[in-house]
Design an enzyme around this catalytic site. Structure first.
Site, mmCIF file in Angstrom:
data_model
loop_
_atom_site.group_PDB
_atom_site.id
_atom_site.type_symbol
_atom_site.label_atom_id
_atom_site.label_comp_id
_atom_site.label_asym_id
_atom_site.label_seq_id
_atom_site.Cartn_x
_atom_site.Cartn_y
_atom_site.Cartn_z
ATOM 1 N N HIS A 35 -6.362 -8.308 -7.782
ATOM 2 C CA HIS A 35 -5.745 -7.082 -7.336
ATOM 3 C C HIS A 35 -4.693 -7.539 -5.988
ATOM 4 C CE1 HIS A 35 -4.535 -3.408 -5.663
ATOM 5 N NE2 HIS A 35 -5.617 -3.340 -4.695
ATOM 6 N N THR A 85 3.178 -2.169 2.904
ATOM 7 C CA THR A 85 2.129 -2.535 1.754
ATOM 8 C C THR A 85 2.466 -1.364 0.523
ATOM 9 O OG1 THR A 85 0.093 -1.477 2.574
ATOM 10 C CG2 THR A 85 0.665 -3.823 2.859
ATOM 11 N N GLU A 101 -3.733 6.458 -9.555
ATOM 12 C CA GLU A 101 -4.056 7.402 -8.660
ATOM 13 C C GLU A 101 -3.033 8.138 -7.946
ATOM 14 O OE1 GLU A 101 -5.070 5.205 -4.941
ATOM 15 O OE2 GLU A 101 -5.013 3.396 -6.323
ATOM 16 N N LYS A 150 -6.518 -14.461 1.019
ATOM 17 C CA LYS A 150 -7.650 -14.493 2.174
ATOM 18 C C LYS A 150 -9.143 -14.419 1.152
ATOM 19 C CE LYS A 150 -5.741 -11.518 5.531
ATOM 20 N NZ LYS A 150 -6.003 -10.502 6.523
ATOM 21 N N CYS A 174 -7.357 1.799 -7.306
ATOM 22 C CA CYS A 174 -6.761 0.679 -8.009
ATOM 23 C C CYS A 174 -7.621 -0.048 -9.250
ATOM 24 C CB CYS A 174 -6.355 -0.411 -7.269
ATOM 25 S SG CYS A 174 -5.143 0.177 -5.844
ATOM 26 N N SER A 182 -10.658 -1.703 5.135
ATOM 27 C CA SER A 182 -10.405 -1.974 3.611
ATOM 28 C C SER A 182 -10.254 -3.604 3.433
ATOM 29 C CB SER A 182 -9.302 -1.233 3.269
ATOM 30 O OG SER A 182 -7.939 -1.788 3.639
HETATM 31 P P1 HMG Z 1 -1.398 -4.201 10.594
HETATM 32 O O1 HMG Z 1 -1.954 -3.646 11.503
HETATM 33 O O2 HMG Z 1 0.086 -3.742 10.548
HETATM 34 O O3 HMG Z 1 -1.146 -5.840 10.619
HETATM 35 O O4 HMG Z 1 -2.093 -3.934 9.159
HETATM 36 P P2 HMG Z 1 -1.993 -6.915 11.119
HETATM 37 O O5 HMG Z 1 -1.876 -6.847 12.720
HETATM 38 O O6 HMG Z 1 -3.287 -6.960 10.631
HETATM 39 O O7 HMG Z 1 -1.329 -8.258 10.743
HETATM 40 C C1 HMG Z 1 -1.262 -8.333 9.314
HETATM 41 C C2 HMG Z 1 -1.207 -9.992 9.245
HETATM 42 O O8 HMG Z 1 0.218 -10.516 9.856
HETATM 43 C C3 HMG Z 1 -2.067 -10.953 10.129
HETATM 44 O O9 HMG Z 1 -2.587 -11.854 9.466
HETATM 45 C C4 HMG Z 1 -1.344 -11.117 11.450
HETATM 46 O O10 HMG Z 1 -1.841 -12.311 12.087
HETATM 47 C C5 HMG Z 1 0.083 -11.666 10.942
HETATM 48 P P3 HMG Z 1 -4.075 -12.173 9.156
HETATM 49 O O11 HMG Z 1 -4.713 -12.120 10.407
HETATM 50 O O12 HMG Z 1 -4.402 -10.880 8.588
HETATM 51 O O13 HMG Z 1 -4.301 -13.334 8.274
HETATM 52 N N1 HMG Z 1 0.941 -11.526 11.509
HETATM 53 C C6 HMG Z 1 2.147 -12.606 11.513
HETATM 54 N N2 HMG Z 1 2.133 -13.854 10.579
HETATM 55 C C7 HMG Z 1 3.444 -14.399 10.856
HETATM 56 N N3 HMG Z 1 4.134 -14.320 11.900
HETATM 57 C C8 HMG Z 1 4.232 -13.310 12.767
HETATM 58 C C9 HMG Z 1 3.000 -12.493 12.491
HETATM 59 N N4 HMG Z 1 2.509 -11.405 13.239
HETATM 60 C C10 HMG Z 1 1.431 -10.751 12.445
HETATM 61 N N5 HMG Z 1 5.130 -13.139 13.763
HETATM 62 C C11 HMG Z 1 -2.829 -3.786 6.859
HETATM 63 C C12 HMG Z 1 -2.022 -4.726 7.916
HETATM 64 C C13 HMG Z 1 -2.827 -4.528 5.654
HETATM 65 C C14 HMG Z 1 -4.166 -3.555 7.292
HETATM 66 C C15 HMG Z 1 -2.024 -2.337 6.657
HETATM 67 O O14 HMG Z 1 -0.566 -2.883 6.192
HETATM 68 C C16 HMG Z 1 -2.652 -1.470 5.731
HETATM 69 O O15 HMG Z 1 -3.491 -0.637 6.344
HETATM 70 N N6 HMG Z 1 -2.338 -1.497 4.529
HETATM 71 C C17 HMG Z 1 -2.997 -0.553 3.491
HETATM 72 C C18 HMG Z 1 -4.559 -1.013 3.108
HETATM 73 C C19 HMG Z 1 -4.533 -2.272 2.183
HETATM 74 O O16 HMG Z 1 -3.710 -2.711 1.760
HETATM 75 N N7 HMG Z 1 -5.661 -2.588 2.187
HETATM 76 C C20 HMG Z 1 -6.023 -4.098 1.565
HETATM 77 C C21 HMG Z 1 -7.340 -4.051 0.982
HETATM 78 S S1 HMG Z 1 -7.978 -2.268 0.257
HETATM 79 C C22 HMG Z 1 -7.036 -2.382 -1.418
HETATM 80 O O17 HMG Z 1 -6.597 -3.663 -1.718
HETATM 81 C C23 HMG Z 1 -7.000 -1.217 -2.091
HETATM 82 C C24 HMG Z 1 -5.820 -0.565 -2.060
HETATM 83 O O18 HMG Z 1 -4.850 -1.135 -3.005
HETATM 84 C C25 HMG Z 1 -5.983 1.103 -2.581
HETATM 85 C C26 HMG Z 1 -6.612 1.559 -3.938
HETATM 86 O O19 HMG Z 1 -7.708 0.824 -4.309
HETATM 87 O O20 HMG Z 1 -6.122 2.404 -4.302
HETATM 88 C C27 HMG Z 1 -5.019 -0.421 -0.765
#
Ligand code: HMG
Length: 390
Positions: free
Chosen positions: A233, A152, A79, A242, A111, A201
């Protein structure tokens, strides 16, 4: 006839960022990245590595002369393609010196692309049992500096040979899949960075997993206890965990322990590379096979593929006798050991150095790139690739 993965290898660029240091620079607690997201190191692609070179580097170490002669189909899932017309597969075909009597194409669905490639290859081998198919998944994940997706990011490629009588994993026929038009993550052709609705997502990834898992169980009459391990993935390593946790209670305690232990093995490489989009699920499979000492021949492995936008699929394979002998564990360990850490400032400079889009001619300095195959520059709007090992 058994059809499946006969060979599998991966490549990641030689540079990486320590996630603890990235967290400090971004003013967040390091545990957010290392535990909450589940990433230790993030591979960084220098300007001399693009999806073509990453894929070619992944494939070159697994192919022997017989493969090069017998491969008559190259399917490149990506992609982060470099051209709207010419497929990345054609470049790799040339760089690897494959038999000219071959088909070469690029496949796209976020992906999910390499999974589509594998399923296509399986049907192709069923009709042409003497053939071999090279399936590639190669990407550079870019969200941007200081964005919530930054932790990520990643870069790398996985290469697989699909054949009859495979030495590593025979794919089973039952599979469950789902398509729905959603906007959780996308990258319009004018942007070199992805757009993402992060929380949505995450939800959709799990919703798709639950849906295809239920469908799969209905189709197959199998349950969680029939699986030695499930690979996901992995956009980041916490994501698969999760999803796994939503179904874990379907298994008894011993099975749960085994699935969690194997999950950990399946995330070790990804934890140190980051998201490589199309290759991520298969990097997780390589990690599981090379890092778990519990797996036995004949074990059933589940594979969950998710490509935003979105398509999801759950499918399975059976480990083949003596599969360990055909893995590349040693060369992958060397690859990890030989990487160089870059500071946050260096990473930001590398991130911002992009290939010109105005048709200008450039030569890149590749003296520090340890890869055998690299991008030397652009001339007359054509990428100039070099294979040092030729
Ligand atoms: P964010 O807002 O930076 O993070 O976004 P958050 O506030 O959701 O925190 C992440 C986790 O860290 C949470 O855990 C927090 O509690 C924890 P959760 O509740 O989710 O289990 N946390 C802590 N843990 C320990 N100690 C601490 C602490 N502070 C916080 N001190 C997000 C995170 C993944 C949304 C962002 O990075 C993002 O948008 N990433 C890109 C999208 C993505 O990867 N999506 C995944 C599913 S979609 C997919 O897999 C397809 C993809 O590969 C693309 C394709 O298909 O081509 C992306």
């Amino acid at each position: 006839m058994k059809i499946g993965i006969d060979k599998i290898g991966f490549y990641a660029p030689h540079l990486y960022v320590d996630m603890n240091k990235l967290a400090v620079a971004r003013n967040v607690e390091p545990e957010k990245f290392t535990i909450g997201i589940g990433q230790e190191k993030m591979a960084v692609a220098p300007i001399t590595q693009d999806p073509v070179t990453l894929a070619a580097n992944a494939a070159r170490t697994i192919l022997d002369d017989e493969d090069k002669e017998k491969i008559d189909f190259v399917i490149f899932g990506t992609e982060s393609g470099i051209d709207n017309s010419k497929s990345a597969a054609v470049y790799v075909h040339q760089l690897l010196g494959l038999n000219p009597n071959a088909r070469s194409i690029e496949v796209k669905q976020a992906c999910y692309g390499a999974t589509a490639g594998i399923q296509m290859a399986k049907g192709y081998i069923a009709l042409n049992p003497e053939s071999r198919v090279l399936v590639l998944g190669s990407d550079i994940a870019r969200y941007g500096l200081n964005t919530s997706g930054e932790s990520t990011q990643g870069a790398g490629a996985v290469a697989m040979v699909i054949s009859a009588d495979p030495k590593i994993l025979a794919l089973e026929d039952k599979s469950a899949y789902l398509t729905a038009d959603i906007m959780d993550f996308w990258r319009p052709v004018y942007s070199d960075k992805a757009f993402v609705d992060g929380k949505f997502s995450n939800e959709q990834y799990i919703h798709f997993f639950n849906t295809v898992w239920e469908q799969y169980k209905a189709k197959s009459d199998l349950g969680l206890n029939d699986f030695e391990a499930i690979c996901f993935h992995l956009p980041y390593t916490k994501m698969g965990l999760k999803a796994l946790r939503t179904v874990l209670e379907e298994a008894d305690e011993a099975d749960q322990e085994r699935l969690l232990a194997n999950y950990k093995s399946s995330t070790m490489y990804n934890r140190n590379v980051g998201n490589i989009y199309t290759g991520s699920l298969y990097l997780s499979l390589v990690s599981l096979l090379e890092q778990s000492d519990q797996l036995k021949d004949g074990a059933r492995i589940g594979l969950y593929s998710y490509g935003s936008g979105a398509v999801g699929e759950f499918f399975t394979g059976i480990l083949q006798p003596n599969y360990r002998e055909y893995l590349q564990a040693e060369s992958h360990a060397e690859l990890f050991a030989a990487r160089t850490e870059v500071s946050i400032e260096e990473y930001e400079a590398v991130f911002q150095e992009t290939v010109p889009v105005d048709g200008s001619t450039v030569e890149f300095d590749a003296t520090k790139d340890t890869a055998a195959i690299y991008l030397a520059g652009i001339k007359d709007n054509m990428r100039q690739y070099v294979n040092k090992s030729n």
